[in-house]
Design an enzyme around this catalytic site. Structure first.
Site, PDB file in Angstrom:
ATOM      1  N   ARG A 127       7.855 -26.422  11.074  1.00 58.71           N
ATOM      2  CA  ARG A 127       8.281 -25.983   9.751  1.00 58.71           C
ATOM      3  C   ARG A 127       9.578 -26.626   9.267  1.00 58.71           C
ATOM      4  NH1 ARG A 127       3.430 -24.193   7.886  1.00 58.71           N
ATOM      5  NH2 ARG A 127       2.532 -22.692   9.322  1.00 58.71           N
ATOM      6  N   ARG A 136       0.838  -1.204   0.000  1.00 57.10           N
ATOM      7  CA  ARG A 136       0.000   0.000   0.000  1.00 57.10           C
ATOM      8  C   ARG A 136       0.870   1.250   0.000  1.00 57.10           C
ATOM      9  NH1 ARG A 136      -4.058   0.384   4.615  1.00 57.10           N
ATOM     10  NH2 ARG A 136      -5.220   1.641   3.129  1.00 57.10           N
TER      11      ARG A 136
END
Lengths: 238, 238, 238, 238
Positions: free
Chosen positions: A192, A97
């Site tokens: 992970r 943004r």
């Protein structure tokens, strides 16, 4: 995948210090790590190792929280999507943004296994054929270029960045700072990475595991006794 | 954006109950909400409203946590990326590793403001011209089709879903369940809606605000006194 | 120790629903639990049990979070001190600042084991002699009476409650509401009960275990498949 | 109340670094704080101050999390009971199960205000009379001595520490390590200090405020720009 250790305040001594307040109370501060101990440095080291192992085994997790590691991570968005599901951590990420994102995309390397076999949740991955590898590399590149041109076209026409970016693919690179303590990091690593000797095996996507492996290496260096105890106890976060 | 309230156990009475344990202790359970109170139902209602307002004003947040709302949300991935930065919530999302994602993409509607003016962090958005609107709709559609064809091509060639999906754009739809309590929801609303009368104004991306507005409407219906107190105190989560 | 289940929105079906969004995506809502499944109700039940067990075993924890249980607990302050170290929960407790605390104290029952043997962190407790039991009961009663008289004397002299209460002992009863989801509750149970077949044995103080056992019983009734999977996988919270 | 800063990795620069990743992305690492900036050091300092103020005002909280402060706190148990309700922090406390607690008790000083006036939740406290002050000091001392004798009597008779300790009063001292980041600390300070110019006034018990004031002083020294912005924006944690 880039992982840099930006800043750390993380030592095995922090774990010991915090744990010993339970049994030593107000004497902990006086009882500095360098204090003379019966049996000398070697005996002390053995006691330290034993205490950390005891904490890990008994899942006394809180002594592993009084420390902090900040990593800079550069990875594709599909990795960040998985990463940020870990809620016991602090994140700041590059913003689509506020800035124009650069044209850097992840293309699987030739050694990335491309074919999945087995059941959902416990897939094994096998190498792709030469054709499959070529296809993946060609498609991911072409799709990225096409999407980025679309992004540029909209920006040039005066469209807001937050709107234009929605055409960008999941393999575009982003960057972030992430701060965790050792307890949270061990939980992250247990889920992970895929390792032999793990009590509860996990089947992470290879790309997040590539990040996790680099973080693990930093952790091993910073807190060797904690790291050993983590492995010795089935890689279950306390 | 689709938001459905799947399940809720959330009432203003839960807030009152939890708050009154502070002052009533073990008598709280006996003190059922329907108990006769001096002054009748109306006076009781006024006292309830006053207590909830007092809690909000003094930032006594914990009584607002003994409740639970589960939403089903269907929105593009760029919305989920912002959503999941809220850590005091529980998430389960559709997985691009376990299933083939469907070709449904977000294309900004004609009334979506496309041009940003002002400073970073406090942008205002203005309507785009007809050309800009057409460009955005055309580009987001074309990019989506192109990316999805690439995804399909790889899947057909036997490439694992988790690899093929990396070409998909941020405007592809995903779906998730999210569970929050009222305190966490108020924090979410304070940051993801832009309203007059807000103590600390926020400037959310319009698409996540479209989700937030639907969640706010459910919240307003479920817990009207809490909702009023939230608004009356500057929309700052307690 | 009193534990009452005040309110719960917690079913095995919530776990299944949340887990299936991963693989079914936007079809989950349509896929209501009562839908006709190949093989009938029995086959469906077996599939449900299998899925929950798979999630527990693989430490896929998030599907166990979309539920909520609120308990009313009445217990001595030394139990609450341990209880509130569990941070993934919501608490509201009776306040010694806002109300006068009643003269109700915990006195160990005759069957409470009083003598500890073994190493710190892994104590065993053995029954006390008749003399020891009598001493404990006499001392805890006498100390409570003495302290409460001191408390009363200060209150009567116009001293603020928050000051007067500081003489009260750790065995005075307090009451609270606590709200947790099943994942947090399993973590609590894994640390606050001592059971055969536990992967990582814990050695809780008996009085908090008495609370935990009552909570466990409610959990077992509300979510029987989840409860079975928890036990079958070493009582490690996912 | 004793508060010592044991270890800190907390600087205003950490906030700036984390915030700038949003707008600078992968260039953040290169953009070291000492880099030459247009306008020289003074202009840079002004920009830094402006950015931190902007983050605080807009409640962009995450950049304030990439830091860590560990305090050693020695305070009575009734203070720890309030302290540990703050869940975004890590705690390790002296254990009455593992060690014999020492006979050190909190006795309110002569300047402790003893008389409360006003409504629940917004009490004011006024000085006690000479008689009231004498009574409080005499009663808290006598109750402590009586309770500790009871504790000793049980320990000498071979009763387990975890049982014997239940007679000890809430004003006995304990010690702990607590680790927090700046965002969590600001939340703690906003609720546990009473200050002019606070957006949402709090009414903490004086004894926890005495701890909070010492922590605030460390925070002010470590992160002066962040501290100023916190005060300038109504002492609301971002």
């Amino acid at each position: 995948m880039t992982v840099e250790l930006v800043r750390a305040s993380a030592h095995d001594a922090d774990v010991l210090f915090a744990a010993r307040v339970s049994t030593l109370g107000e004497q902990t501060l006086a009882h500095a790590p360098e204090a003379n101990e019966p049996g000398g440095v070697e005996a002390e080291h053995k006691r330290d190792r034993g205490l950390i192992n005891y904490l890990m085994q008994g899942r006394h997790g809180s002594p592993f929280e009084h420390n902090s590691m900040t990593f800079y991570v550069r990875a594709p968005i599909f990795v960040f999507r998985e990463f940020m599901r870990h809620r016991i951590a602090s994140y700041n990420e590059e913003s689509g943004r506020y800035r124009e994102l650069g044209p850097v995309f992840y293309v699987p390397a030739s050694d990335r296994h491309l074919v999945q076999v087995g059941k959902p949740g416990a897939y094994d991955f096998l190498p792709g054929s030469a054709e499959q590898t070529a296809l993946v590399q060609q498609q991911t590149r072409a799709a990225a270029i096409h999407a980025y041109e679309s992004y540029q076209r909209m920006l040039e026409a005066g469209i807001a960045r937050e709107v234009a970016r929605i055409v960008l693919p999941l393999n575009i690179y982003s960057s972030m700072y992430v701060t965790m303590n050792a307890r949270a990091l061990m939980n992250f690593l247990s889920l992970r990475t895929k390792r032999e000797g793990t009590q509860f095996p996990s089947f992470p996507q290879r790309e997040i595991e590539m990040c996790a492996e680099q973080m693990e290496e930093h952790f091993r260096t910073l807190m060797p006794l904690t790291y050993d105890a983590f492995n010795a106890n089935g890689r279950v976060a306390p």
